[in-house]
Design a protein around this motif. Structure first.
Motif, PDB file in Angstrom:
ATOM      1  N   GLU A 122     -55.041  -0.987  25.449  1.00  0.00           N
ATOM      2  CA  GLU A 122     -54.933  -0.602  25.904  1.00  0.00           C
ATOM      3  C   GLU A 122     -53.682  -0.475  27.001  1.00  0.00           C
ATOM      4  O   GLU A 122     -52.693  -1.589  27.196  1.00  0.00           O
ATOM      5  CB  GLU A 122     -56.227  -0.750  27.761  1.00  0.00           C
ATOM      6  CG  GLU A 122     -57.462  -0.661  27.280  1.00  0.00           C
ATOM      7  CD  GLU A 122     -58.579  -1.258  27.964  1.00  0.00           C
ATOM      8  OE1 GLU A 122     -58.345  -1.051  30.091  1.00  0.00           O
ATOM      9  OE2 GLU A 122     -59.375  -1.691  28.342  1.00  0.00           O
ATOM     10  N   VAL A 123     -52.520   0.063  27.597  1.00  0.00           N
ATOM     11  CA  VAL A 123     -51.776   0.468  27.625  1.00  0.00           C
ATOM     12  C   VAL A 123     -51.982   0.482  29.610  1.00  0.00           C
ATOM     13  O   VAL A 123     -52.357   1.424  30.497  1.00  0.00           O
ATOM     14  CB  VAL A 123     -50.641   1.410  27.836  1.00  0.00           C
ATOM     15  CG1 VAL A 123     -49.314   1.405  28.234  1.00  0.00           C
ATOM     16  CG2 VAL A 123     -50.966   1.537  26.414  1.00  0.00           C
ATOM     17  N   ILE A 124     -51.515  -1.112  30.127  1.00  0.00           N
ATOM     18  CA  ILE A 124     -51.133  -0.822  31.581  1.00  0.00           C
ATOM     19  C   ILE A 124     -49.769  -0.424  32.771  1.00  0.00           C
ATOM     20  O   ILE A 124     -49.477  -0.872  31.911  1.00  0.00           O
ATOM     21  CB  ILE A 124     -51.837  -2.353  32.712  1.00  0.00           C
ATOM     22  CG1 ILE A 124     -53.523  -2.048  31.851  1.00  0.00           C
ATOM     23  CG2 ILE A 124     -51.793  -1.693  33.758  1.00  0.00           C
ATOM     24  CD1 ILE A 124     -54.241  -3.680  32.116  1.00  0.00           C
ATOM     25  N   ARG A 125     -49.936   0.636  33.260  1.00  0.00           N
ATOM     26  CA  ARG A 125     -48.570   1.118  33.658  1.00  0.00           C
ATOM     27  C   ARG A 125     -47.680   0.923  35.009  1.00  0.00           C
ATOM     28  O   ARG A 125     -49.427   1.064  35.572  1.00  0.00           O
ATOM     29  CB  ARG A 125     -48.195   2.679  33.486  1.00  0.00           C
ATOM     30  CG  ARG A 125     -46.905   2.869  33.899  1.00  0.00           C
ATOM     31  CD  ARG A 125     -46.700   4.589  33.426  1.00  0.00           C
ATOM     32  NE  ARG A 125     -46.872   5.624  34.305  1.00  0.00           N
ATOM     33  CZ  ARG A 125     -46.392   5.505  35.255  1.00  0.00           C
ATOM     34  NH1 ARG A 125     -44.664   5.887  35.212  1.00  0.00           N
ATOM     35  NH2 ARG A 125     -47.021   6.911  36.315  1.00  0.00           N
ATOM     36  N   PHE A 126     -47.300   0.393  35.548  1.00  0.00           N
ATOM     37  CA  PHE A 126     -47.192   0.328  36.851  1.00  0.00           C
ATOM     38  C   PHE A 126     -46.672   0.931  37.087  1.00  0.00           C
ATOM     39  O   PHE A 126     -45.130   1.579  36.975  1.00  0.00           O
ATOM     40  CB  PHE A 126     -45.905  -1.794  36.777  1.00  0.00           C
ATOM     41  CG  PHE A 126     -45.771  -1.844  38.639  1.00  0.00           C
ATOM     42  CD1 PHE A 126     -46.154  -2.229  39.001  1.00  0.00           C
ATOM     43  CD2 PHE A 126     -44.762  -0.882  38.633  1.00  0.00           C
ATOM     44  CE1 PHE A 126     -46.452  -2.751  40.736  1.00  0.00           C
ATOM     45  CE2 PHE A 126     -43.840  -1.705  39.947  1.00  0.00           C
ATOM     46  CZ  PHE A 126     -45.001  -2.487  40.789  1.00  0.00           C
ATOM     47  N   VAL A 127     -47.514   0.941  38.314  1.00  0.00           N
ATOM     48  CA  VAL A 127     -46.701   2.527  39.400  1.00  0.00           C
ATOM     49  C   VAL A 127     -46.687   2.276  40.463  1.00  0.00           C
ATOM     50  O   VAL A 127     -47.124   1.210  41.236  1.00  0.00           O
ATOM     51  CB  VAL A 127     -47.620   3.282  39.260  1.00  0.00           C
ATOM     52  CG1 VAL A 127     -47.043   4.783  40.167  1.00  0.00           C
ATOM     53  CG2 VAL A 127     -48.190   3.990  37.622  1.00  0.00           C
ATOM     54  N   GLU A 178     -43.762   5.590  44.394  1.00  0.00           N
ATOM     55  CA  GLU A 178     -43.378   6.513  43.702  1.00  0.00           C
ATOM     56  C   GLU A 178     -45.309   6.901  43.482  1.00  0.00           C
ATOM     57  O   GLU A 178     -45.441   8.465  43.839  1.00  0.00           O
ATOM     58  CB  GLU A 178     -44.057   6.055  41.720  1.00  0.00           C
ATOM     59  CG  GLU A 178     -43.988   7.266  41.022  1.00  0.00           C
ATOM     60  CD  GLU A 178     -43.819   7.139  39.938  1.00  0.00           C
ATOM     61  OE1 GLU A 178     -44.811   7.759  38.694  1.00  0.00           O
ATOM     62  OE2 GLU A 178     -43.335   5.912  39.299  1.00  0.00           O
ATOM     63  N   ARG A 179     -46.807   6.177  44.259  1.00  0.00           N
ATOM     64  CA  ARG A 179     -47.286   6.971  44.743  1.00  0.00           C
ATOM     65  C   ARG A 179     -47.229   7.730  46.067  1.00  0.00           C
ATOM     66  O   ARG A 179     -48.026   7.936  45.800  1.00  0.00           O
ATOM     67  CB  ARG A 179     -48.361   5.549  44.804  1.00  0.00           C
ATOM     68  CG  ARG A 179     -48.857   4.638  43.427  1.00  0.00           C
ATOM     69  CD  ARG A 179     -50.043   3.488  43.662  1.00  0.00           C
ATOM     70  NE  ARG A 179     -49.979   3.263  44.836  1.00  0.00           N
ATOM     71  CZ  ARG A 179     -49.787   1.855  44.739  1.00  0.00           C
ATOM     72  NH1 ARG A 179     -49.572   1.402  43.296  1.00  0.00           N
ATOM     73  NH2 ARG A 179     -49.735   1.088  46.413  1.00  0.00           N
TER      74      ARG A 179
END
Length: 63
Positions: free
Chosen positions: A3-8, A12-13
């Motif tokens: 699994e790839v976890i991307r920091f947002v 940006e949110r």
């Protein structure tokens, strides 16, 4: 696994949220044209804004 976890970032949110709200408001003022033969949905559009005062006509809505 894999699994790839991307920091947002929060900024940006928040930007994405503001764009969604702006599109919803725009669509409520200028509804998109309906294809021929499709029934219109006349349901009211609701907008949610957190931490803001919203003026609609004579009333002030606090969220």
């Amino acid at each position: 696994m894999g699994e790839v976890i991307r920091f947002v970032p929060k900024s940006e949110r928040e930007r994405d949220r503001l764009i969604r709200e702006a599109r919803a408001i725009y669509d409520s003022i200028f509804p998109p044209s309906d294809p021929v033969g499709e029934k219109r949905n006349n349901a009211p559009v609701s907008h949610t804004l957190s931490g803001a005062n919203i003026c609609r006509g004579d009333e002030v809505l606090l969220s």
